[in-house]
Design an enzyme around this catalytic site. Sequence first.
Site, PDB file in Angstrom:
ATOM      1  N   ILE A   1      44.050  37.445  53.171  1.00  0.00           N
ATOM      2  CA  ILE A   1      43.919  38.368  54.302  1.00  0.00           C
ATOM      3  C   ILE A   1      42.716  39.273  54.106  1.00  0.00           C
ATOM      4  CG2 ILE A   1      45.074  40.220  55.570  1.00  0.00           C
ATOM      5  CD1 ILE A   1      47.734  38.969  54.823  1.00  0.00           C
TER       6      ILE A   1
ATOM      7  N   GLY B   1      49.852  34.383  53.896  1.00  0.00           N
ATOM      8  CA  GLY B   1      50.699  35.420  53.315  1.00  0.00           C
ATOM      9  C   GLY B   1      50.066  36.144  52.145  1.00  0.00           C
ATOM     10  N   GLU B   2      49.098  35.543  51.503  1.00  0.00           N
ATOM     11  CA  GLU B   2      48.503  36.155  50.327  1.00  0.00           C
ATOM     12  C   GLU B   2      47.555  37.267  50.745  1.00  0.00           C
ATOM     13  OE1 GLU B   2      46.762  33.373  47.655  1.00  0.00           O
ATOM     14  OE2 GLU B   2      48.330  31.868  47.958  1.00  0.00           O
ATOM     15  N   ALA B   3      47.650  38.373  49.986  1.00  0.00           N
ATOM     16  CA  ALA B   3      46.821  39.534  50.315  1.00  0.00           C
ATOM     17  C   ALA B   3      45.343  39.241  50.125  1.00  0.00           C
ATOM     18  CB  ALA B   3      47.248  40.717  49.445  1.00  0.00           C
ATOM     19  N   GLN B   4      45.003  38.447  49.118  1.00  0.00           N
ATOM     20  CA  GLN B   4      43.601  38.155  48.876  1.00  0.00           C
ATOM     21  C   GLN B   4      42.988  37.392  50.053  1.00  0.00           C
ATOM     22  OE1 GLN B   4      46.061  37.523  46.889  1.00  0.00           O
ATOM     23  NE2 GLN B   4      45.721  38.424  44.848  1.00  0.00           N
TER      24      GLN B   4
END
Length: 1821
Positions: free
Chosen positions: A766, A761-764
């Site tokens: 991804i 879920g974390e943008a980093q």
Amino acid sequence: MHAKKQPNEMFLTRALERILADKEIKKAHHSQLKKACEVALEDIKNDVATRGSEQSQSSALPAPKAQSNFIEADRYFLPFELACQSKCPRIVITALDCLQKLIAYGQLTGNAEDNTAPGKRLIDRIVEVMCGCFHGPQTDEGVQLQIIKALLTVVTANTCEIHEGTVLLCVRTCYNIYLASKNLVNQTTAKATLTQMLNVIFTRMENQAVLDTRQREAEQRQLQAAEQAAANTNSNATVNGANEAQDEVDSRDDQKSKEVDENNTTQNSETTAEDSEDTEKASDSEANQSGTETDKASDKETNSTSDKETENASDKEANNTSDKDTQKASDKESTPEKDVVADNPENTQQIVASILEGIVQQVTGAPKAAVVEENGDSQESAGAFAHILQKDAFLVFRSLCKLSMKPLPDGPADPKSHELRSKVLSLQLLLSILQNAGPVFRTNEMFINAIKQYLCVALSKNGVSSVTNVFELSLAIFLTLLSNFKQHLKMQIEVFFKEIFLYILETPSSSFEHKWMVIQALTRICADAQCVVDIYVNYDCDLSLANIYERLVADLSKIAQGRQAIELGATLTQEKSMRVKGLECLVSMLKCMVEWSKDLYVNPHSQSNLGHENRSSAESDTDSGKGSTMTSYSSSNSLNSTGSANNMSASTPTVDTPEQFEVLKQQKEIWETGIDMFRKKPKKGLQYLQEHGLLGPSPDDIAEFFHMDDRLDKVAIGDFLGENEKFNMEVMYSYIDQLNFANVNFVPALRAFLAGFRLPGEAQKIDRLMEKFAARYCECNPNNGVFASADAAYVLAYSVIMLTTDLHSAQVKHKMTKEQYIKMNRGINDSRDLPYEYLSAIYDEISDNEIKMKATAQVKPGKPTASLTTEKQRRVHYNMEMEHMAQAAKALIESVSHVQCNFTSAHHLEHVRPMFKMSWTPFMAAFSVGLQDCDDPNIASLCLDGIRCAIRIACIFHMELERDAYVQALSRFTLLTATSPITEMKAKNIDTIKTLISVAHTDGNYLGKSWHEILKCISQLELAQLIGTGVKPRFIGGSHSVDHEVVVSDGRATLSRSRLDTKTMQHLQESMGETSSQSVVVAVDRIFTCSVKLDGDAIVEFVKALCAVSMDELASLSHPRMFSLQKIVEISYYNMGRIRLQWSRIWQIIGDHFNKVGCNPNEDIAFFAVDSLRQLSMKFLEKGEFANFHFQKDFLRPFEYMMKKNRSPTIRDMVVRCVAQMVNSQAANIKSGWKNIFSVFHLAAADHDEAIVELAFQTTGKIISTVFERYFAAVIDSFQDAVKCLSEFACNAAFPDTSMEAIRLIRTCAKYVAEKPQMFKEYGGDHEQVMNVSDLDRVWVRGWFPVLFELSCIINRCKLDVRTRGLTVMFEIMKTHGDAYEQNWWRDLFRIIFRIFDNMKLPELREEPDLVGDGSHKDSLAFPCSTKTEWMTTTCNHALYAIVDVFTQFYDILWPILLQELYDQLRWCVQQDNEQLARSGTNCLENLVICNGHKFSDDVWDKTCNCISTIFQATIPHSLLTWSQESRHEDSILSGENDTDEQPDTKSLSSQLSNCSLEPRGILTSHDSLSDIRSEHKIPRNKVTSNTIFSSMLIKCVVQLELIQTIDNIVFFPATSRREDAETLAAAQAEFQDSPTGDIESQQKEDQGMYQFMNSTQLFQLLDCLVESHTFAKAFNANHEQRNLLWKAGFRGKVKPNLMKQETQSLACTLRILFRMYNDDQRHDCWLQVQQKLIRVGKETLEYFLTLQSDSHRDAWSNILLLFFTKIVKLPDDRFRAHASCYYNLVCDIILHDLKAELRSAIRRFFTRVSSVWQITADVH
């Protein structure tokens, strides 16, 4: 026409005539039909007329004599074709009926080519015409029925062939008639016809394969026979051999009718994909056509007359009619009416049966054509199949599979709907095909692939159907697949189990009907042993597959416990029925395991461990594992998977190695544990797998692991790959680098990338993942022409992820449009836009197909939420679950449809062990809960049966933990060992007791330590039986009140405090009465009587447990029970006939138990034990014993133990009486048991009870006097035990008469040794002390030594009279029999003798303690003073003198080996602080030398002189000169003076001979009167006795005097010196009185001393000792100060202490020796030395005399001077001159003193001689 016509003529003419006669024929549209019929009739008539001249009779058709007749019959098909195309039902029926009969009787074959359609046969057009008569639901019912009959005839006829599309058309038409027809008879007939058709199609295929196999085998045999014949020169033999080979082929055709065509199964296995696709396309078009027509027919139909009940009836009829091929039927046709069918369904079955029977009769009665040849011609069209018939079957099977996959309409299922009926019918037909499948269908590659690709997919859909009938059929098909095809469907079966059936059992929202059907199916699966074991081996032991067996057992266990997820609103009856079914499944599985491993089970009742004489011929075994409960584990409903196990040719068999599978299972458990840990904490999971060596440490290894294992949690993988740590990023890089995106579009590549994990879920995270993906994609596609750089791919990937979330997330309300998406991606390609079409295509693809992870097993939903409170909500929730389940199952089935996976057919018995080890706890939980919570007899029976099977399995594989757990559970449910009241016992508890007894009876060989639980229950069962028979509880429990509740606790019955009324007690007795039933009592008795059939290890465990239970019973102080003790006695009787090795192990335990029981404080119990032991012993002794065995010794040991440990006079008396009885009655049979008997009597000998001692001694005396005489060879091993026993009798001080008699018997024993030495020589016992002993020495070790040693023990232990007698007997034996003793014997013997003096080495007791009965003090290693005094004055003296006597008697043999030891012993005696012992020692030394000195060698004399010198040195009382007042308190230093001297080696015999156990005893120093010292030394005795220092000084003084006297006696013989002194004094007196002296010299006798045997050196050595002693005494006497000090310290007498006698006697002895040597001519060489010594001594003597101040002192020296002057005067002149010149002045000084007259006379003689020698005076003469 003639009266008699041929059948074909009759059929044709009648049919055509009937068509022409129909009124409908006159209509204009039937003109063509009418014309065709007329032309056909005319042709027939012309045909008949043309051949009329050639035939004697006419007929409508020519006789079928040749093939041409059939072809001509085919010409008349046109009118029938037109008739079938007409719309008139009557005409159509007539035409179809005629065609059916022509085909049935073989008159119409249709094998000719169809003129209207080149390339097709006429039969294909005929079938099309027949099928074209059906136009849907509006078709006339009679026409429908006639179509069914005609098509069945076509398919089943042997005269015509149809294949491929034609076969499909027949099947499809019947299928449509079944769906569309409103007539129940037609429906039922159509269904039955379909079944019959399919049966024929698949049977023909199988038969053809058999024929092909036979033909190949026949050709092969003919070829072999021809080759053999060619080798033979005889041509006739060649022909005969070929004929015989052909005959053999013909004779075996019938036997090989069921053989599988192995070649056909492998042929065309390498079919290309193009061939398969062509075949599928052809059949697909036909199947689609069939489906289209079916749908059309369904659309037109509005009503249906069938209902569920009728359908079931028709199903049964269809099955019945398929088996009636051989029954006769009439040709009568009947057209049923609708009202009749509707009113009476039974008529429907009869009508259908008559129709089918008629058709079958017609077909089977028709002549058979040469089908084989025709089939052979059509083989070329088979394509990828071995035969065209296989393709027909394949097409039909695939079509049915596709029909079964058609979806049902939404909403509640209507049982009358066409869709549902079609699905049900197709499934029923598929089930029929699978159940009747032959070898070809089971093994052919095409059929197996069809099952995988079509049938399994269909099952994945139908297996989750909410329609009960569909679900039930799907289950039935699955069971069939599992039974017959599991070796090919390993992966598919896993999906069905894991994703469908077990999930239905587990989910709480599934309906009861579904659960019930699943568990019904599982009941059949669990009843098949092969299937159960195969499931475990192939799934639970496969690293990549689910644990089907483990999960199945767990689910069934929950169901059996009542914890299953039953739907809301299910009745209690339904819940109970589910529970029972669950238990049945579990029990069936256990029974399968037992059946599987039955070859490992050894029935204890099939063999006996006893000899033939101990077996009971009347004994029968009714429950030995071969009864109804444990023999037949197969169920009538079980799968028959044995067939599938044999059909393994199509797949590669896997080696069945249990060890390999067990290793795999262990690895799998590690994998699963690691994967589960990975789901929670990925790093720990990976570390765990690496620690166990299953996963490599490198990032590449972990990345590959992420790719390969689908069991990993996808979320955890995504989180791990996205972490911003070095190692995680390395794994992520490796993970993406292992993907190959070459030549793959962007979105498919992204799908492939995201299929293996869930994006975090974390943008980093991804961002990192997308960045690496973009780099990898550009790396794989460097020339894609789309992306200017990897940055563009990275941004696009990120945007695709956002687009997927936006379009397919339910939380996003406003979805992104295509324009918005394209706008969002502007300028991302290196400041340029990506192509519009490219982005638009991406948008469309994502919109239509969401990016998802690849299909895996979905996460199982948990319990339903609380909101699902209504039936409707629950069903909606269940339907949703089923939909998800179907999707996942279909995806998994499709993914594994092309996977080749080896299936292992288990054969090894060892598989059951890991299976049971893994699953025994769920089994235990289910059975325990069932027994505990439910009183239903069926449930209890199932639970008990399951526990019994589980115990059997655990026993067979020696699984102790599991076995013990089940046995303990079983015993707990008997309530016999529980803490609950016995009044709660119910029928199930009684059944549990019976089961426990049965287990004990059938599995006794394997129970091990579990016997304890079983026997504990049996013990308590006896208690319950007492209650049931009305015994008052006060005799059982601890209370005297009857109104108490009986409770069994800790193995003993107690009574609760609650009062029970009479009614309750009566109920208690009734419930307990069942335990006393004859069957229970007999079964319990059989456990003990059949113990003889247990093997060696089992009987040992059985006896251990029984003894332990017996100890528990006897532990009650108030009311002990002896039930188990009695059983111990019984089994001892039963098992006494076992081989000795087994019996020894048994008796080791039982004997130890008897030891404990025999010492029980309760005399009744101990008495019973002794008496039982006596009976067993008597029986055992009757068997006798061979030499050198010790079974009797082991058996009789408990008597010895009881005698030793039990202090009860009653029991001890009983033991002695039992042993005495054995001696009196079984003396001839006793061998090694004599040791125990003598040991018992040895213990009895020390008793205080006169009766015990008397009886024991009488029996011992009888043994010595009688048994020794008759059976000495048997008793010789126990000879020393007998002597030891007599010794103990002798040492019992309470019975002196017995003691004397015992010594007499010991002398008798010595007589046996002397009389029978040969027997001792021949006897070779197995004891350690005789292992390496020569034959001669055995006489000593086994005979003489025990006798003499025990006599020495008597001497050491007994009172004066007894020990004196023993000492006398001992030395009598030595003197009497010593001639026979060897040198080494004497050495051992003297060690025994020297033991007598060991007591002297022990400390002294000042106070006399109490003595034990035998007169010895056993609490302290010391003797009391009074005893020691008596000892020293009697025994010690006696022994010392006796020793010298023996030594003198046997001197020649003894002196080389024992003289030094004897001297050492004497020296030790002399050095002790005991006057009497010192005197005895010196006297014995003197006697020894005097008696044997004439035999001494110089070496011996040296030893003798050294001994005397050593004694002298050690006994000089130096402390007299050094003692002071300050050192008075240092008693220990002075008293220990002797410790520094050299001590002789006086170790007792006990320390040197390990086989003898001696009790160290000693005698302390005594203080007898020192009369000589007191009289001569003037030391007051009464003043010094209190002081040990002074006592020691006095004893040394005494020893010095004794030694001086000893030297004198040795050298000059005793009394010689005294006589010489007397003569000298007499001579002096005579001279003084002027008496004549000449006779005195002549009266001296010849010297008898040892002087003549001693050399000068030895004499000088003795002289030195005398001089030293004299010097010391003189120094002490001259030390007046020291003497005053001693006097004041306690030496207070009339005079001060002195050593006057020592001073004078030592000097006198010195002078005598010197003068004797001086006058000895033989010692001429040492005269000078003697003269020097003599002059020195003489001068010192005279000088010392002059210094004396005391008159008394001078008086004491008068005799010395008298002796000196007498000897001097007698010297020759030359010697006298030398001496006189030295003494003259001193003598002159002596004259000044007042001297005695005798001394003055001697001095006068001296002066006279001086005057004579020096001629001072003139000679008188």
